[in-house]
Design a protein around this motif. Structure first.
Motif, PDB file in Angstrom:
ATOM      1  N   THR A 129       0.834  -1.208   0.000  1.00  0.00           N
ATOM      2  CA  THR A 129       0.000   0.000   0.000  1.00  0.00           C
ATOM      3  C   THR A 129       0.863   1.251   0.000  1.00  0.00           C
ATOM      4  OG1 THR A 129      -1.798  -1.119   1.169  1.00  0.00           O
ATOM      5  CG2 THR A 129      -1.748   1.282   1.285  1.00  0.00           C
ATOM      6  N   MET A 130       1.886   1.262   0.837  1.00  0.00           N
ATOM      7  CA  MET A 130       2.757   2.433   0.916  1.00  0.00           C
ATOM      8  C   MET A 130       3.464   2.678  -0.405  1.00  0.00           C
ATOM      9  SD  MET A 130       5.746   3.328   3.671  1.00  0.00           S
ATOM     10  CE  MET A 130       6.514   4.962   3.668  1.00  0.00           C
ATOM     11  N   HIS A 131       3.922   1.603  -1.039  1.00  0.00           N
ATOM     12  CA  HIS A 131       4.621   1.758  -2.311  1.00  0.00           C
ATOM     13  C   HIS A 131       3.685   2.326  -3.379  1.00  0.00           C
ATOM     14  CE1 HIS A 131       6.298   0.497  -6.212  1.00  0.00           C
ATOM     15  NE2 HIS A 131       7.460   0.651  -5.631  1.00  0.00           N
ATOM     16  N   THR A 132       2.488   1.754  -3.478  1.00  0.00           N
ATOM     17  CA  THR A 132       1.534   2.190  -4.499  1.00  0.00           C
ATOM     18  C   THR A 132       1.095   3.629  -4.279  1.00  0.00           C
ATOM     19  OG1 THR A 132       0.722  -0.080  -4.748  1.00  0.00           O
ATOM     20  CG2 THR A 132      -0.686   1.682  -5.570  1.00  0.00           C
ATOM     21  N   LEU A 133       0.741   3.964  -3.037  1.00  0.00           N
ATOM     22  CA  LEU A 133       0.280   5.320  -2.745  1.00  0.00           C
ATOM     23  C   LEU A 133       1.417   6.336  -2.848  1.00  0.00           C
ATOM     24  CD1 LEU A 133      -2.179   4.749   0.253  1.00  0.00           C
ATOM     25  CD2 LEU A 133      -2.738   5.186  -2.145  1.00  0.00           C
ATOM     26  N   SER A 134       2.621   5.935  -2.471  1.00  0.00           N
ATOM     27  CA  SER A 134       3.762   6.849  -2.583  1.00  0.00           C
ATOM     28  C   SER A 134       4.021   7.203  -4.038  1.00  0.00           C
ATOM     29  CB  SER A 134       5.014   6.211  -1.970  1.00  0.00           C
ATOM     30  OG  SER A 134       4.873   6.038  -0.585  1.00  0.00           O
ATOM     31  N   LEU A 135       3.995   6.195  -4.893  1.00  0.00           N
ATOM     32  CA  LEU A 135       4.235   6.425  -6.314  1.00  0.00           C
ATOM     33  C   LEU A 135       3.175   7.355  -6.898  1.00  0.00           C
ATOM     34  CD1 LEU A 135       5.896   5.769  -8.826  1.00  0.00           C
ATOM     35  CD2 LEU A 135       4.494   3.724  -9.141  1.00  0.00           C
ATOM     36  N   ALA A 136       1.902   7.066  -6.611  1.00  0.00           N
ATOM     37  CA  ALA A 136       0.818   7.892  -7.148  1.00  0.00           C
ATOM     38  C   ALA A 136       0.860   9.305  -6.571  1.00  0.00           C
ATOM     39  CB  ALA A 136      -0.530   7.243  -6.854  1.00  0.00           C
ATOM     40  N   SER A 137       1.211   9.440  -5.290  1.00  0.00           N
ATOM     41  CA  SER A 137       1.281  10.762  -4.659  1.00  0.00           C
ATOM     42  C   SER A 137       2.357  11.619  -5.308  1.00  0.00           C
ATOM     43  CB  SER A 137       1.577  10.618  -3.163  1.00  0.00           C
ATOM     44  OG  SER A 137       0.567   9.907  -2.500  1.00  0.00           O
ATOM     45  N   MET A 138       3.512  11.031  -5.536  1.00  0.00           N
ATOM     46  CA  MET A 138       4.607  11.794  -6.126  1.00  0.00           C
ATOM     47  C   MET A 138       4.343  12.102  -7.593  1.00  0.00           C
ATOM     48  SD  MET A 138       7.823  10.120  -4.079  1.00  0.00           S
ATOM     49  CE  MET A 138       7.853  10.290  -2.275  1.00  0.00           C
ATOM     50  N   GLU A 139       3.605  11.227  -8.267  1.00  0.00           N
ATOM     51  CA  GLU A 139       3.176  11.545  -9.627  1.00  0.00           C
ATOM     52  C   GLU A 139       2.241  12.755  -9.620  1.00  0.00           C
ATOM     53  OE1 GLU A 139       3.380   7.193 -11.872  1.00  0.00           O
ATOM     54  OE2 GLU A 139       1.514   7.833 -10.921  1.00  0.00           O
ATOM     55  N   GLU A 140       1.332  12.792  -8.646  1.00  0.00           N
ATOM     56  CA  GLU A 140       0.424  13.936  -8.549  1.00  0.00           C
ATOM     57  C   GLU A 140       1.186  15.209  -8.185  1.00  0.00           C
ATOM     58  OE1 GLU A 140      -2.823  14.215  -9.333  1.00  0.00           O
ATOM     59  OE2 GLU A 140      -2.589  12.185 -10.128  1.00  0.00           O
ATOM     60  N   ALA A 141       2.169  15.088  -7.305  1.00  0.00           N
ATOM     61  CA  ALA A 141       2.985  16.257  -6.951  1.00  0.00           C
ATOM     62  C   ALA A 141       3.687  16.809  -8.183  1.00  0.00           C
ATOM     63  CB  ALA A 141       4.003  15.874  -5.879  1.00  0.00           C
TER      64      ALA A 141
END
Length: 326
Positions: free
Chosen positions: A10-22
């Motif tokens: 979960t952390m890996h998936t959400l981290s990747l998507a969060s940084m893409e949004e950033a």
């Protein structure tokens, strides 16, 4: 899948998507609002609850942009909330979490919280700055009602589905995309569009009117132009559409005709409807039937590394798919 493994995924998936949004906002510090955006495309409980309450990716992006503009106006700075930007995370580097985002992650894994997406969303609601509450209200979502739904999930103590042990070099992950069945199928069933979601395929000479197989070239450079070391026998790939059941299942098989002892790679996509888009179950399998004798002990020792590699490859494929529709 254990609690720790599920939380790590979960952390890996959400981290990747969060940084893409950033990266869409032109910043390198991933903050709590970017984490909220990532949760809107989460395939698990947190994302399902958000989408069920009307918080899709597009509406959430608009709410975040409006909130940013309102904050800037308080100090006399005008902001253009309508300018679209594309994701450039995979082409850039230097991204980090803000301190308050790291505090949310810590809270989501503390005590009885499991670190799944529902726990992350609940920790976001508890974050003291008030930013998430403001964004949710712009989405016409009452934070108290959302918190109650998440607490109910916690009381039910839902556990992630168990993954049976297997000796195959294989892994499965689910992803959510905010797109129609027709658009998702058009992407995943097209040989010509494989380079859009598979980072291992750089180019392919494909015509979708043909039934294949097709010849492809392996990726030899990263998106930012840095060269990759690819041995000569792995520069050419043979791509086959091994199975196709429109509009729910497609299976691709990739092999290296110049590396006769290499293991083919098989990627399965299973599609099903979900609130606000499509759920995609991706299974990656390395065909290891051509095993050499005497290497069983070595394979056992390397199993944790192999699992990590499969996990990473699945994450890259999932990121490529979701990026197409974001």
């Amino acid at each position: 899948m254990s609690r720790f493994t599920h939380a790590a995924a979960t952390m890996h998936t959400l981290s990747l998507a969060s940084m893409e949004e950033a990266s869409r906002f032109g910043v390198r510090d991933a903050d709590i609002d970017h984490l909220l955006l990532a949760l809107t495309i989460d395939p698990d409980t947190g994302g399902q609850i958000l989408r069920g309450m009307g918080a899709g990716l597009d509406t959430a992006r608009a709410a975040v942009a409006t909130q940013h503009a309102a904050q800037l106006e308080l100090v006399g700075i005008a902001s253009d909330t309508d300018s679209p930007r594309r994701i450039v995370f995979h082409e850039t580097s230097g991204y980090e979490w803000t301190d308050r985002a790291l505090a949310v992650w810590k809270e989501a894994t503390s005590g009885e919280r499991s670190g799944d997406s529902a726990a992350v969303l609940r920790a976001l609601l508890d974050e003291p700055s008030g930013l998430i509450d403001e964004i949710l209200r712009r989405l016409d979502i009452d934070p108290t009602t959302l918190a109650a739904r998440l607490d109910e999930v916690q009381r039910l103590r839902l556990s992630p589905p168990a993954t049976p042990e297997t000796t195959a070099l294989s892994g499965t992950r689910s992803f959510f995309v905010p797109a129609s069945l027709e658009d998702v199928w058009a992407l995943l069933s097209s040989a010509a569009r494989i380079p859009e979601w598979d980072p291992a395929v750089g180019m392919i000479d494909a015509d979708d009117d043909e039934i294949g197989p097709w010849e492809a070239e392996s990726t030899i450079a990263t998106p930012d132009g840095k060269p990759l070391r690819v041995k000569g026998e792995f520069r050419r790939q043979c791509v086959e559409r091994a199975e196709c059941e429109k509009p729910s299942l497609v299976r691709w098989r990739f092999s290296y005709p110049d590396a006769v002892r290499s293991n083919p790679r098989v990627v399965d996509f299973e599609l099903e409807h979900a609130a606000g888009g499509m759920q995609i179950r991706v299974t990656l399998t390395w065909d290891t039937t051509r095993r050499r004798r005497g290497l069983r002990v070595v394979r056992v020792l390397l199993k944790p590394l192999h699992r990590l590699l499969v996990f990473t490859q699945l994450a890259q494929i999932g990121s490529g798919i979701t990026r197409v529709f974001r």
